[in-house]
Every structure is written in C-alpha cells, then in structure tokens.
Write an enzyme that holds these catalytic residues in place. Structure first.
Site, mmCIF file in Angstrom:
data_model
loop_
_atom_site.group_PDB
_atom_site.id
_atom_site.type_symbol
_atom_site.label_atom_id
_atom_site.label_comp_id
_atom_site.label_asym_id
_atom_site.label_seq_id
_atom_site.Cartn_x
_atom_site.Cartn_y
_atom_site.Cartn_z
ATOM 1 N N ASP A 64 -14.000 -33.426 21.565
ATOM 2 C CA ASP A 64 -13.467 -33.215 20.656
ATOM 3 C C ASP A 64 -13.190 -34.392 19.416
ATOM 4 O O ASP A 64 -14.345 -34.388 18.868
ATOM 5 C CB ASP A 64 -11.332 -32.670 21.418
ATOM 6 C CG ASP A 64 -10.127 -32.262 19.934
ATOM 7 O OD1 ASP A 64 -10.896 -30.819 20.491
ATOM 8 O OD2 ASP A 64 -9.968 -32.618 19.906
ATOM 9 N N ASP B 92 -14.509 -22.250 25.639
ATOM 10 C CA ASP B 92 -14.149 -23.167 24.621
ATOM 11 C C ASP B 92 -13.854 -21.824 23.837
ATOM 12 O O ASP B 92 -15.231 -21.346 23.002
ATOM 13 C CB ASP B 92 -15.117 -24.138 24.545
ATOM 14 C CG ASP B 92 -14.155 -24.654 23.451
ATOM 15 O OD1 ASP B 92 -13.007 -24.217 22.979
ATOM 16 O OD2 ASP B 92 -14.858 -25.587 22.586
#
Length: 461
Positions: free
Chosen positions: A286, A413
């Site tokens: 991230d 995801d």
C-alpha cells in the site's frame, strides 16, 4: 464605593470573562490568552488565542475579538469600546487597537518579552500617533499570569512534549494487544517532522546480517506486520517497523494539510539515516510501497532485497486503477469509517481483539487527519506531488536495481489487484513470477507468516 473602586470592580468583572476565554485556549492547546470587547456596559465580542487552530499567525486573542467587534458594529472603528485581555498585548495587537480607535485597553499580566504596552516598549504612549488610547494594567494579574505559568510548566516538565498542533494517542490504548509484545521506540528530532514523535519497532540484534524494514500503508500501522516479524527474528535477523506520522503510536497532526508525499518520504529517509540501516530487505505494501519504492534510489548501498505486496509506483503516467478510485471516493463519503471493520471485511478470520487493535490509534475523529489526507495524496498526474520521485524510482528499479526481489499478490484485493501488480513487476529488474495468495485481500500481511517464510527461503543471506 468610590468611582475608582467601582471602575476597578467592573474591570475585574470583564477581565474574568476574558480569563474564561484564555482557559478555552488552553484546553485547545493554544497559549492561554483571552480577550473581550465591551461597549455601553455589555460584551459585544470575545476571542481566544487560535494561531495553531486557524493556521494564522495573526489570530491572537485581541485580533480575534477586534474582528468580531467590527463585524457586530458594522464598522472598523471601535470608538467607545474597551478591550480587556489577559496578557499585555504585543506590537501587532497594539497597532490593531490603535488603528481601530479603541478608547481603552485593560490587560492582566505583563509580558516582559514582547509586551508593547510598557514592558518592552509602549506604542500607546507614542505622541506622534494621531490616536491616544488609555491603558490600565495589572487587573487580575496574578490569576492571568498563573494560567500562563501552569500552561508552560506542564510543557517544560514533559521531557517528550506533544507539539501544539498534534495529538498523541494515550499509551494505554496499545496495552495488551494480541500478538504484539514488542517494546516501543521513539525518535522526536527528525529534521523533516520538526519535533513530532515517530514510533518504530526495532527488534533483533543491531549487527544482524539482515535488517527487514517493514513499511505499512493507510489506514494500518506496524501492527500489520505482527505475523511476519517472529519469522525473521527466529532467523537471527533485525526488524525495524516504523509508524508513519499520523498512524499507530506516532504523533498525529491535527490538520490534513500537514500530510504531503514529500514530507512523509523525507521522514522515512531521515529515520533510515538516523538508524544507519544496512543490508536492508525492504518490505512494502500500500502506501508503504508508494513511498517506500522511492527510497532505495537515494542510497542503493543500504539495500539487498525487496519484498513487495499489493502496492504501486504512482508515477502519474498510468491512470489509477478503478478499484483505487472507488476507495478514494468511499473515503470521502465515509470519513469516520471503522478501521477494524475494514480489516475484517477482507480478513474474516480476524478476531474482535485484532480488529480493535487496528482502531486503537484513532480514539476519536481528531486523530484521523492522516486517514482523510492519504487517499487524495496518491499522485494521479505527471505533475502531482511525488510523481517525479516515482518516475525516477521506476527507472531505478528497471535499470539499476541489483538486489533480489520477491512479489506476493493477494488476489482478492479490490483496490490494487493482480493487473496493477503485474505492471509493477514488469518494471522491476530481475523480479521472478509472483507468489499468488488466492484468498488474501489488500492487507496481504494478514497471511504474513507464509509470506515471511517464503521470503527467508528466497533471499539468500
């Protein structure tokens, strides 16, 4: 009661109201100074110090009160008004009072450092000025001065004070978190963050052959790596896992404008330099990757490996994924989202205690400025802040990277899925086919033990 005694009693009454404003300033973390403006026997305006809250160096209590009084009267001239303030006014505020044609100024405590009503200089006694304002001093001076003394004493006695424009999550919020037994480490003097306290974990021997530098993203913190850290410590390695400013056990600026790509990137570079990290395996996911992938090009000799999970290089050239754009929009509409529930959504095996641990850094909305700031910070266009660093980093990873790489992809995801990761893979020199985790979501570290074990096998010491 004589006229003089009556005037003194009235002055004390109005000063008491100014003192209430000063107390409100102290509660807000501002230097406790308060003011009121009185006309015809009634308060028409009040003000407290608010330069930090308003990001305004002119927001002294007197100026705030003068602005409000002018608005109430519909006139920038305040003839017939008396201003009461708990601390002797500075040159700026004294000048404003003279320009406003205030009839009388009454202050409490003297200010021997910046007072412009007799302590350092006396603007009100300057005969060249075309308006003369009466001055009265020392009204409730002891109470006004004691409030200031108490305020600054608390800061002097705290050897690690919180910056006035920031908050610090109470330590008890992090007590007895599941699977997080490690002692905190702090640094408060990194140049890029000017007195804010950054937390980091630092486990294992300092002279270990390998240091794993674990960088988290939004809205996580170092707790995210709790399943991976023990695997590496069992190998005799060192693990360093910082909390970005605004997250975890690090200090949390109150204003979203603090958070910029450049500042967060530089704070990580400062920490790496301060700890003099060597033989680093960089671990990113991230925002840990959006920032972290731009770090090694500044000092390639420090790095030996890269473990990259569900992230991207935000160069501003490739359009951002639809999943990320949906996440950014959702954050705008749900600014108070439950962090723990977000983690549970992609990790149904997460316990209630683990979910609570992800919420721990953010006891109320005042602590959440970083959570609001980070989604819009992702560089979207070639000239966005941070895009130039990311473009340089893309060239570094494609053409100059000499270390080993392992990529792990959580295939569930919804934000940065496999296509985004494969684009990144194509720009990392020598990156082999990725490790695919069919049941892992965005926060792939929740299946971190198997990834950490694979990384130990992959990276040769």
């Amino acid at each position: 009661m004589s006229a003089h005694e009556n005037e003194f009693a009235l002055d004390a009454h109005w000063m008491g109201l100014a003192l209430e404003q000063a107390m409100l300033a102290a509660e807000a973390g501002e230097v406790p100074v308060g003011a009121v403006v009185v006309k015809d026997g009634r308060v028409i305006a009040s003000g407290r110090n608010a330069p930090i809250e308003n990001s305004d160096p002119t927001a002294h209590a007197e100026v705030v009160a003068l602005r409000e009084a002018s608005r109430v009267l519909g006139n920038y001239r305040l003839e017939g008004c008396t201003l009461y303030v708990t601390l002797e006014p500075c040159a700026m505020c004294s000048g404003a009072m003279l320009h406003a044609r205030v009839d009388r100024v009454v202050f409490g405590a003297a200010d021997p450092r910046t007072g412009a009503a007799g302590s350092v200089l006396n603007l009100f006694a300057t005969p060249q000025l075309n308006h003369q304002t009466q001055i009265a001093s020392g009204v409730m001076a002891e109470a006004c001065g004691q409030l200031l003394k108490d305020f600054f004493k608390a800061r002097r006695s705290n050897l690690d004070p919180v910056r006035e424009d920031a908050l610090r999550t109470p330590e008890e919020a992090f007590a007895n978190l599941p699977d997080y037994p490690w002692s905190p480490h702090y640094v408060s003097d990194l140049p890029s963050i000017a007195g804010l306290r950054m937390h980091y974990l630092d486990e294992g021997p300092r002279d270990a052959p390998v240091t794993w530098l674990c960088l988290h993203g939004n809205p996580a913190w170092s707790y995210l790596y709790r399943k991976m850290i023990p695997v590496w410590l069992a190998q005799g390695h060192r693990v360093v896992a910082p909390d970005l400013i605004g997250f975890g056990q690090s200090d949390k600026p109150k204003k979203e404008v603090f958070h910029t790509f450049d500042r967060h990137r530089q704070s990580l570079l400062d920490l790496i330099e301060r700890l003099d990290l060597q033989s680093v395996n960089l671990v990113v996911q991230d925002w840990g990757g959006i920032l972290g992938l731009t770090l090694p090009m500044e000092s390639p000799h420090r790095y030996r490996g890269l473990l990259v999970m569900n992230t991207l290089l935000a160069t501003g050239i490739e359009p951002l994924s639809s999943g990320f754009l949906a996440w950014r929009t959702w954050c705008q509409h749900q600014p108070q989202f439950d962090v723990g529930k977000l983690f549970m959504r992609g990790n149904p095996d997460l316990s209630a205690a683990e979910a609570a641990a992800y919420n721990a850094p953010f006891p109320d909305k005042g602590y959440r400025a970083a959570l609001r700031a980070f989604p819009p910070m992702v560089p979207e266009f070639p000239d966005s802040e941070g895009a130039s660093f990311s473009q340089r980093a893309e060239s570094f990873w494609r053409d100059q990277w000499q270390g080993q790489t392992l990529m792990a992809i959580g295939q569930q995801d919804p934000v940065l899925g496999e296509p985004v990761m494969r684009r990144l893979l194509s720009n990392i020199r020598g990156c082999p086919e990725p490790m695919l985790l069919p049941n892992a979501g965005h926060f792939v570290q929740e299946q971190g033990r198997v990834i950490a074990q694979a990384a130990v096998r992959h990276f040769k010491t």
